[in-house]
Design a protein around this motif. Structure first.
Motif, PDB file in Angstrom:
ATOM      1  N   SER B   7     -14.176 -20.461 -40.294  1.00 25.78           N
ATOM      2  CA  SER B   7     -14.000 -19.774 -39.017  1.00 25.78           C
ATOM      3  C   SER B   7     -13.552 -18.346 -39.307  1.00 25.78           C
ATOM      4  O   SER B   7     -13.157 -18.028 -40.442  1.00 25.78           O
ATOM      5  CB  SER B   7     -12.967 -20.490 -38.146  1.00 25.78           C
ATOM      6  N   GLY B   8     -13.632 -17.507 -38.280  1.00 26.13           N
ATOM      7  CA  GLY B   8     -13.126 -16.151 -38.417  1.00 26.13           C
ATOM      8  C   GLY B   8     -14.173 -15.067 -38.494  1.00 26.13           C
ATOM      9  O   GLY B   8     -13.843 -13.881 -38.482  1.00 26.13           O
ATOM     10  N   GLY B   9     -15.425 -15.449 -38.588  1.00 27.30           N
ATOM     11  CA  GLY B   9     -16.465 -14.437 -38.657  1.00 27.30           C
ATOM     12  C   GLY B   9     -16.636 -13.734 -37.318  1.00 27.30           C
ATOM     13  O   GLY B   9     -16.036 -14.129 -36.310  1.00 27.30           O
ATOM     14  N   VAL B  92     -23.644 -14.266 -44.143  1.00 26.16           N
ATOM     15  CA  VAL B  92     -23.027 -15.560 -43.872  1.00 26.16           C
ATOM     16  C   VAL B  92     -22.134 -15.876 -45.063  1.00 26.16           C
ATOM     17  O   VAL B  92     -22.567 -15.778 -46.212  1.00 26.16           O
ATOM     18  CB  VAL B  92     -24.085 -16.662 -43.698  1.00 26.16           C
ATOM     19  N   TYR B  93     -20.888 -16.203 -44.771  1.00 25.82           N
ATOM     20  CA  TYR B  93     -19.927 -16.531 -45.822  1.00 25.82           C
ATOM     21  C   TYR B  93     -19.714 -18.039 -45.849  1.00 25.82           C
ATOM     22  O   TYR B  93     -19.349 -18.649 -44.835  1.00 25.82           O
ATOM     23  CB  TYR B  93     -18.614 -15.800 -45.576  1.00 25.82           C
ATOM     24  N   GLY B 111     -20.872 -22.314 -43.052  1.00 22.48           N
ATOM     25  CA  GLY B 111     -20.971 -20.856 -43.101  1.00 22.48           C
ATOM     26  C   GLY B 111     -20.489 -20.195 -41.820  1.00 22.48           C
ATOM     27  O   GLY B 111     -20.558 -20.774 -40.737  1.00 22.48           O
ATOM     28  N   THR B 112     -19.998 -18.974 -41.966  1.00 20.17           N
ATOM     29  CA  THR B 112     -19.593 -18.165 -40.824  1.00 20.17           C
ATOM     30  C   THR B 112     -20.171 -16.770 -41.016  1.00 20.17           C
ATOM     31  O   THR B 112     -20.124 -16.222 -42.117  1.00 20.17           O
ATOM     32  CB  THR B 112     -18.056 -18.133 -40.665  1.00 20.17           C
ATOM     33  N   LEU B 113     -20.727 -16.207 -39.938  1.00 21.67           N
ATOM     34  CA  LEU B 113     -21.427 -14.923 -40.025  1.00 21.67           C
ATOM     35  C   LEU B 113     -20.473 -13.761 -39.791  1.00 21.67           C
ATOM     36  O   LEU B 113     -19.770 -13.713 -38.782  1.00 21.67           O
ATOM     37  CB  LEU B 113     -22.563 -14.876 -39.010  1.00 21.67           C
ATOM     38  N   LEU B 114     -20.490 -12.831 -40.727  1.00 24.35           N
ATOM     39  CA  LEU B 114     -19.763 -11.571 -40.590  1.00 24.35           C
ATOM     40  C   LEU B 114     -20.784 -10.448 -40.439  1.00 24.35           C
ATOM     41  O   LEU B 114     -21.681 -10.324 -41.266  1.00 24.35           O
ATOM     42  CB  LEU B 114     -18.907 -11.307 -41.827  1.00 24.35           C
TER      43      LEU B 114
END
Lengths: 110, 118
Positions: B7-9, B92-93, B111-114
């Motif tokens: 989470s957090g992106g 994506v991280y 994955g979470t997108l930044l």
């Protein structure tokens, strides 16, 4: 930190075998028995297919095999199936606490 | 069952900061090698950072000095603090559980997108 070299694409017909190469140097692929391979479908997270050059995690079909010779590692998929169509990445330790992936190979099942 | 939930992106302006979190279940983060791997849109995978069981941390040259990997044992959570963000950090991280010495990744988060853009 150069990426390992993989062919951009390979293809094969159902039932055939295909081999994906991963070429590095004596400082990465050739220097350590730490090559692993990942399968990735569009929009999904990668999945571990091979680790420690030749080992297969439980649940991975034995159609998937791998080897290494010198500075080149190879992933072979035998008895190709439509569901194998995906992107494949190699990964290796490169020394000095650096790890590198290959550029990725798109496998097309004709 | 091993699960990793990032989470957090989100969207952040260049030079900004953001912290990614990865909540783990089914295993103990501090007893395993843990990494972050990223994938820019339409591009390949790139290893970003690893934290060893003994707490040592290592980074890809492209993020060294800007990113910090850490973990919270009480929350069984992995973090990636990202500062001085650049457009080329857009990706994506993925949070990943690594095998011994970070030599392979056996479990991946979704994955979470930044996105770094003005």
């Amino acid at each position: 930190q150069s990426a390992l070299t993989q062919p951009r694409s390979v293809s094969g017909s159902p039932g055939q075998s295909v081999t994906i190469s991963c070429t590095g140097t004596s400082s990465d692929v050739g220097g350590y028995n730490s090559v692993s391979w990942y399968q990735q479908f569009p929009g999904k997270a990668p999945k571990l297919m091979i680790y420690d050059v030749t080992k297969r995690p439980s649940g991975v079909p034995d159609r998937f095999s791998a080897s290494k010779s010198g500075n080149t590692a190879s992933l072979t998929i035998s008895g190709l199936q439509a569901e194998d169509e995906a992107d494949y990445y190699c990964y290796s330790y490169a020394g000095s606490y650096i790890w590198v992936f290959g550029g990725g190979t798109k496998l097309t099942v004709l | 069952e091993v699960q990793l939930v990032e989470s957090g992106g989100g969207l952040i302006q260049p030079a900004g900061s953001l912290r990614l979190s990865c909540a783990a279940s089914g295993f103990t983060v501090s007893s395993n090698f843990m990494s972050w791997v990223r994938q820019a849109p339409g591009k390949g995978l790139q290893w970003v950072s690893v934290i060893y069981i003994d707490g040592r941390t290592y980074y890809a040259d492209s993020v060294k000095g800007r990113f910090t990997i850490s973990r919270d044992m009480s929350k069984n959570t992995l973090f990636l603090q990202m500062d001085f963000l650049r457009a080329e950090d857009t990706a994506v991280y993925y949070c990943v559980k690594a095998g011994p010495w970070n030599h392979y990744f056996d479990y991946w988060g979704q994955g979470t997108l930044l996105t770094v853009s003005s």
